[in-house]
Structures are given as structure tokens and as C-alpha cells.
Motif scaffolding. Structure first.
Motif, PDB file in Angstrom:
ATOM      1  N   LEU A   1       0.685  -1.072   0.094  1.00 39.98           N
ATOM      2  CA  LEU A   1      -0.023   0.064  -0.022  1.00 39.98           C
ATOM      3  C   LEU A   1       0.932   1.234   0.089  1.00 39.98           C
ATOM      4  N   TRP A   2       0.337   2.318  -0.650  1.00 41.88           N
ATOM      5  CA  TRP A   2       1.036   3.608  -0.520  1.00 41.88           C
ATOM      6  C   TRP A   2       0.197   4.610   0.271  1.00 41.88           C
ATOM      7  N   ALA A   3       0.688   5.142   1.369  1.00 44.61           N
ATOM      8  CA  ALA A   3      -0.123   6.082   2.234  1.00 44.61           C
ATOM      9  C   ALA A   3       0.357   7.406   2.223  1.00 44.61           C
ATOM     10  N   ARG A   4      -0.364   8.181   2.060  1.00 37.15           N
ATOM     11  CA  ARG A   4      -0.187   9.700   1.997  1.00 37.15           C
ATOM     12  C   ARG A   4      -0.825  10.461   3.216  1.00 37.15           C
ATOM     13  N   LEU A   5       0.109  10.963   4.013  1.00 35.89           N
ATOM     14  CA  LEU A   5      -0.381  11.845   5.003  1.00 35.89           C
ATOM     15  C   LEU A   5      -0.112  13.383   4.758  1.00 35.89           C
ATOM     16  N   THR A   6      -1.284  14.105   4.736  1.00 39.11           N
ATOM     17  CA  THR A   6      -1.139  15.674   4.560  1.00 39.11           C
ATOM     18  C   THR A   6      -1.494  16.203   5.989  1.00 39.11           C
ATOM     19  N   ILE A   7      -0.433  17.132   6.463  1.00 35.00           N
ATOM     20  CA  ILE A   7      -0.548  17.778   7.712  1.00 35.00           C
ATOM     21  C   ILE A   7      -0.612  19.119   7.528  1.00 35.00           C
ATOM     22  N   GLN A   8      -1.243  20.067   8.502  1.00 35.28           N
ATOM     23  CA  GLN A   8      -1.077  21.560   8.419  1.00 35.28           C
ATOM     24  C   GLN A   8      -1.170  22.115   9.817  1.00 35.28           C
ATOM     25  N   ASN A   9      -0.334  23.097   9.830  1.00 34.71           N
ATOM     26  CA  ASN A   9      -0.127  23.903  11.201  1.00 34.71           C
ATOM     27  C   ASN A   9      -1.392  24.745  11.026  1.00 34.71           C
ATOM     28  N   GLU A  10      -2.080  24.540  11.915  1.00 32.13           N
ATOM     29  CA  GLU A  10      -3.428  25.468  11.955  1.00 32.13           C
ATOM     30  C   GLU A  10      -3.267  26.655  12.996  1.00 32.13           C
ATOM     31  N   GLY A  11      -2.092  26.661  13.674  1.00 26.05           N
ATOM     32  CA  GLY A  11      -1.685  27.791  14.739  1.00 26.05           C
ATOM     33  C   GLY A  11      -1.166  29.014  14.088  1.00 26.05           C
ATOM     34  N   SER A  12      -1.180  30.055  14.834  1.00 26.09           N
ATOM     35  CA  SER A  12      -0.707  31.270  14.164  1.00 26.09           C
ATOM     36  C   SER A  12       0.805  31.702  14.339  1.00 26.09           C
ATOM     37  N   ALA A  13       1.594  30.627  14.960  1.00 20.63           N
ATOM     38  CA  ALA A  13       2.918  30.500  14.941  1.00 20.63           C
ATOM     39  C   ALA A  13       3.422  29.390  14.501  1.00 20.63           C
ATOM     40  N   ASP A  14       4.799  29.351  14.027  1.00 18.49           N
ATOM     41  CA  ASP A  14       5.316  28.088  13.581  1.00 18.49           C
ATOM     42  C   ASP A  14       5.546  27.270  14.842  1.00 18.49           C
ATOM     43  N   THR A  15       6.091  25.841  14.461  1.00 22.08           N
ATOM     44  CA  THR A  15       6.329  25.251  15.427  1.00 22.08           C
ATOM     45  C   THR A  15       7.485  25.207  16.356  1.00 22.08           C
ATOM     46  N   GLN A  16       8.398  26.137  15.698  1.00 23.31           N
ATOM     47  CA  GLN A  16       9.656  26.307  16.165  1.00 23.31           C
ATOM     48  C   GLN A  16      10.602  25.309  16.471  1.00 23.31           C
ATOM     49  N   ARG A  17      10.288  23.907  16.312  1.00 29.82           N
ATOM     50  CA  ARG A  17      11.185  22.955  16.283  1.00 29.82           C
ATOM     51  C   ARG A  17      10.474  21.823  15.321  1.00 29.82           C
ATOM     52  N   GLY A  18      11.497  20.886  14.862  1.00 27.38           N
ATOM     53  CA  GLY A  18      11.336  19.707  14.281  1.00 27.38           C
ATOM     54  C   GLY A  18      10.497  18.800  15.108  1.00 27.38           C
ATOM     55  N   PHE A  19       9.715  17.804  14.462  1.00 29.67           N
ATOM     56  CA  PHE A  19       8.957  16.854  15.124  1.00 29.67           C
ATOM     57  C   PHE A  19       8.823  15.628  14.114  1.00 29.67           C
TER      58      PHE A  19
ATOM     59  N   ALA B   1      -2.790   7.691  11.926  1.00 30.66           N
ATOM     60  CA  ALA B   1      -1.407   8.434  11.896  1.00 30.66           C
ATOM     61  C   ALA B   1      -1.457   9.215  13.096  1.00 30.66           C
ATOM     62  N   GLN B   2      -0.271   9.670  13.651  1.00 30.97           N
ATOM     63  CA  GLN B   2      -0.267  10.654  14.608  1.00 30.97           C
ATOM     64  C   GLN B   2       1.005  11.549  14.541  1.00 30.97           C
ATOM     65  N   VAL B   3       0.523  12.742  14.266  1.00 29.63           N
ATOM     66  CA  VAL B   3       1.599  13.992  14.283  1.00 29.63           C
ATOM     67  C   VAL B   3       2.091  14.342  15.433  1.00 29.63           C
ATOM     68  N   ASP B   4       3.427  14.828  15.634  1.00 35.41           N
ATOM     69  CA  ASP B   4       4.055  15.112  16.881  1.00 35.41           C
ATOM     70  C   ASP B   4       4.097  13.748  17.753  1.00 35.41           C
ATOM     71  N   SER B   5       4.528  12.605  17.212  1.00 31.78           N
ATOM     72  CA  SER B   5       4.287  11.412  18.172  1.00 31.78           C
ATOM     73  C   SER B   5       5.349  11.365  19.130  1.00 31.78           C
ATOM     74  N   SER B   6       6.185  12.421  19.374  1.00 24.75           N
ATOM     75  CA  SER B   6       7.057  12.333  20.296  1.00 24.75           C
ATOM     76  C   SER B   6       6.742  13.429  21.460  1.00 24.75           C
ATOM     77  N   GLY B   7       5.836  14.409  21.137  1.00 28.46           N
ATOM     78  CA  GLY B   7       5.279  15.395  21.967  1.00 28.46           C
ATOM     79  C   GLY B   7       6.104  16.519  22.298  1.00 28.46           C
ATOM     80  N   VAL B   8       7.007  16.752  21.352  1.00 26.73           N
ATOM     81  CA  VAL B   8       8.042  18.016  21.487  1.00 26.73           C
ATOM     82  C   VAL B   8       7.260  19.273  21.292  1.00 26.73           C
ATOM     83  N   ILE B   9       6.462  19.242  20.806  1.00 29.92           N
ATOM     84  CA  ILE B   9       5.546  20.776  20.390  1.00 29.92           C
ATOM     85  C   ILE B   9       4.551  20.975  21.481  1.00 29.92           C
TER      86      ILE B   9
END
Length: 246
Positions: free
Chosen positions: A13-31, A84-92
Motif C-alpha cells: 500500500l501507498w500511504a499519504r499523510l497531509t498535515i497542516q499547522n493551523e496555529g498562528s505561529a510556527d512550531t519552532q522545532r522539528g517533530f 497516523a499521529q503527528v508530533d508522536s514524541s510530544g516535543v511541540i
């Protein structure tokens, strides 16, 4: 986030995950983001059933990113559900971590690659021996399976597909050594069979290819199997018309 899943032409299978930062500021760090097979993620730190891990750079406010991964199985086929889970390590730092989890899974049939992938064009084609049947699977929409052979100009040969899964409609092409020129082709063996059959004498001695695809380019994945066979029928002959005496 949005998760889409489809059969991959190469298998699995081919999986495609589209994510969006819906906040008003950048995430400031990778995730990190994770893709899970048959497991609903419970929150940051959960790696159970993770089959893909994406490492993301910081995401600007309002920015969108598309992540892709192939999901494979070692054998057989079965229905699979992906989460799927975004920020799976909880750094943001954010007030609600629960909206980072896609707990509504996407279910699709997951089939193993056949033994000959990747064989999607001439450069990757495996060798096909005379009288030996190869069991192939059309891995996904648009998949093609190629094999190569050494043929003699003065011999008759027969190439055939058989043991088609329900819904499979093979097309069989004999292709010259350049990997492009079609020497001859067949779609259906008969009006009642979706299998393919070619009986031919090659125009010259050398390397040739057989390419198998489905008449319907949307066919592929689970339940898309067939068998390919090549037979050397022996030295060719010329057709001689009988002389009729009156």
C-alpha cells in the motif's frame, strides 16, 4: 490532518499523510510523525504498530506538508487499517495533543509483493525459463510485469497467461531488444477467456521481453494474480500449399 491509502503498483500500500499547522505561529522545532498498522495511537510516545516514521523540519504557521510511505507485508493478503499521529514524541507545546491523532482508521486490502518485484520495465526484468511457470501479482493500478528471454529466429514459441484471479484481464506484449518496439501483442485468448496467448516466430535471434499488464489500469493489489508461461515449440516451418491436380 488527512490520511489517504491506495494500492502501490510495486506491491503493498501507498500511504499519504497531509498535515497542516493551523496555529498562528510556527512550531519552532522539528517533530516526528508516525504511521500505524492495525493500532490506534494513544498519544506521544506510543510506537506500537508504527510502520513508518517521518522526521519533519519546523512547520510555519498555516503551512501544509505531504508525507508519503510504502506499507508492505511479508506474505499473503489481508485487510489492514492504517492510523497516523503527528508530533508522536510530544516535543511541540500545545493545549490539545489529542487532535494530533487520526483515530478513524483507513482500511484497505494489503497484499504482499510477488517474488519478481520490482519488474516494472525492461531494465528490471527477471529471466523467464522455458516450460517454467512464474506466479505474478499486479501490485496495484498501472502495474506492469516484465520478463526477458533469449529466443532463436528459426523457432516457434508460445507465451501465455493463465490462472487469472477473478476480475483480472491480462494484456501480453512481445517487445524487441530495445525495450520499446512491440513485435506482437494479445489481449484475450478467446471470446470466453480473459487470459492472453501469443504464438510467434521472432524476426531475429536475440533478447526479447514479455510485458504483462491489465486491460483495466485501475486493477491491482489484492486478488490480482496470474501465471506466465513460455514454451519452445521447436524449429519453425514454412507453410506449403498443396498442389491440386485436376
Amino acid at each position: 490532518m488527512e490520511l489517504a491509502v491506495a494500492p502501490n503498483p510495486a506491491g503493498g500500500l501507498w500511504a499519504r499523510l497531509t498535515i497542516q499547522n493551523e496555529g498562528s505561529a510556527d512550531t519552532q522545532r522539528g517533530f516526528y510523525a508516525d504511521l500505524y498498522l492495525n493500532h490506534i495511537p494513544t498519544g506521544p510516545g506510543d510506537v506500537t504498530g508504527s510502520v513508518a516514521l517521518w522526521v519533519n523540519e519546523p512547520l510555519a504557521a498555516g503551512a501544509t506538508r505531504t508525507l508519503e510511505a510504502q506499507v508492505l507485508t511479508s506474505s499473503g493478503q489481508a485487510n489492514a487499517t492504517l492510523y497516523a499521529q503527528v508530533d508522536s514524541s510530544g516535543v511541540i507545546n500545545e493545549s490539545d495533543e489529542n487532535d494530533n491523532r487520526q483515530t478513524t482508521g483507513v482500511t484497505h486490502c494489503l497484499a504482499a509483493e510477488d517474488a519478481y518485484e520490482d519488474d516494472n520495465w525492461a531494465a528490471q526484468a527477471p529471466y523467464l525459463s522455458f516450460g517454467v511457470s512464474q506466479a505474478h501479482t499486479l501490485g496495484g493500478p498501472g502495474d506492469q510485469d516484465w520478463v526477458f528471454m533469449g529466443l532463436q529466429a528459426d523457432h516457434f514459441y508460445a507465451a501465455a497467461t493463465s490462472s487469472l484471479s477473478p476480475g483480472v484481464d491480462t494484456r501480453l506484449r512481445l517487445i524487441a531488444a530495445d525495450g520499446q518496439s512491440v513485435v506482437t501483442a494479445n489481449d484475450d485468448l478467446s471470446a470466453t477467456s480473459l487470459a492472453s496467448y501469443l504464438r510467434f516466430v521472432p524476426p531475429s535471434t536475440g533478447t526479447y521481453y514479455l510485458a504483462v499488464s491489465d486491460w483495466n489500469p485501475a486493477t491491482g493489489g489484492c486478488d490480482a494474480a496470474y501465471t506466465l508461461t513460455l514454451t519452445d515449440l521447436g524449429p519453425g516451418f514454412r507453410l506449403v500449399l498443396p498442389l491440386i491436380l485436376r
